[in-house]
Write a protein that holds these residues in place. Structure first.
Motif, PDB file in Angstrom:
ATOM      1  N   GLU A 176     -48.276  -7.184   9.906  1.00 25.88           N
ATOM      2  CA  GLU A 176     -47.165  -6.407  10.464  1.00 25.88           C
ATOM      3  C   GLU A 176     -45.889  -6.691   9.687  1.00 25.88           C
ATOM      4  O   GLU A 176     -45.551  -7.846   9.446  1.00 25.88           O
ATOM      5  CB  GLU A 176     -46.951  -6.757  11.939  1.00 25.88           C
TER       6      GLU A 176
ATOM      7  N   ILE B 187     -42.157  -1.217  13.140  1.00 27.19           N
ATOM      8  CA  ILE B 187     -43.165  -2.152  12.637  1.00 27.19           C
ATOM      9  C   ILE B 187     -44.192  -1.352  11.861  1.00 27.19           C
ATOM     10  O   ILE B 187     -44.827  -0.434  12.399  1.00 27.19           O
ATOM     11  CB  ILE B 187     -43.832  -2.922  13.788  1.00 27.19           C
TER      12      ILE B 187
ATOM     13  N   GLN C  42     -47.702  -1.220   9.547  1.00 25.66           N
ATOM     14  CA  GLN C  42     -48.969  -1.891   9.293  1.00 25.66           C
ATOM     15  C   GLN C  42     -49.201  -1.879   7.788  1.00 25.66           C
ATOM     16  O   GLN C  42     -49.279  -0.804   7.185  1.00 25.66           O
ATOM     17  CB  GLN C  42     -50.116  -1.173  10.022  1.00 25.66           C
TER      18      GLN C  42
END
Length: 160
Positions: free
Chosen positions: A13, A21, A23
């Motif tokens: 993250e 946030i 990935q």
């Protein structure tokens, strides 16, 4: 850059300055001109991998193995990402380039090998950092007293 996308499939993250946030997966390798460590992120949140940005910047300065300058100019949140994910630690040194000051980080080689083995193999091979396998040796210290000694990998490099 001679790199390898993260092989292990571990998604990390990345907290942005905008409060989102992302990935991401890690990409590591060696810069073609001088073999220095290259680290970048690839965004994978929506199922379609897309380059997110370079974590490191090549200032073409001789630095120790597994160290790199972090591109805080283009990715100001990179330092928090590296520390929170146990990827690197600040060395206390910085380098000025233009109007920017870049911190020098020492990357955790084992952690990078876990996340991006092919990219780290490229980096280590290009820099002559041949990793020797961990050897375990059993010895006897008296009757029935067995101890296991572990020898850490030895790195041969141009910095010694």
């Amino acid at each position: 850059m001679e790199t390898g996308l993260q092989d292990a499939g571990t998604v990390l993250e990345f907290k942005t300055d905008f409060g989102t946030i992302e990935q991401v997966e890690l990409e590591a390798g060696a810069c073609r001109n001088d073999g220095s460590l290259y680290v970048a992120l690839t965004e994978v949140g929506d199922g379609y991998p897309e380059p997110y940005g370079n974590v490191t910047v090549n200032l073409e300065r001789k630095i120790p193995p597994y160290c790199a300058f972090v591109d805080t100019n283009n990715m100001p949140e990179a330092e928090d990402f590296l520390i929170n994910n146990r990827l690197a630690s600040f060395t206390g040194m910085v380098q000025e380039s233009g109007y920017c000051i870049y911190p020098l980080y020492r990357f955790d080689a084992e952690r990078l090998r876990q996340l991006c083995p092919s990219g780290m193999a490229v980096y280590e091979q290009k820099n002559g950092l041949a990793q020797e396998p961990v050897k375990k040796e059993k010895s006897r210290q008296g009757a029935g007293d067995e101890r296991t000694h572990t020898y850490q990998p030895v790195y041969r490099d141009r910095w010694n």
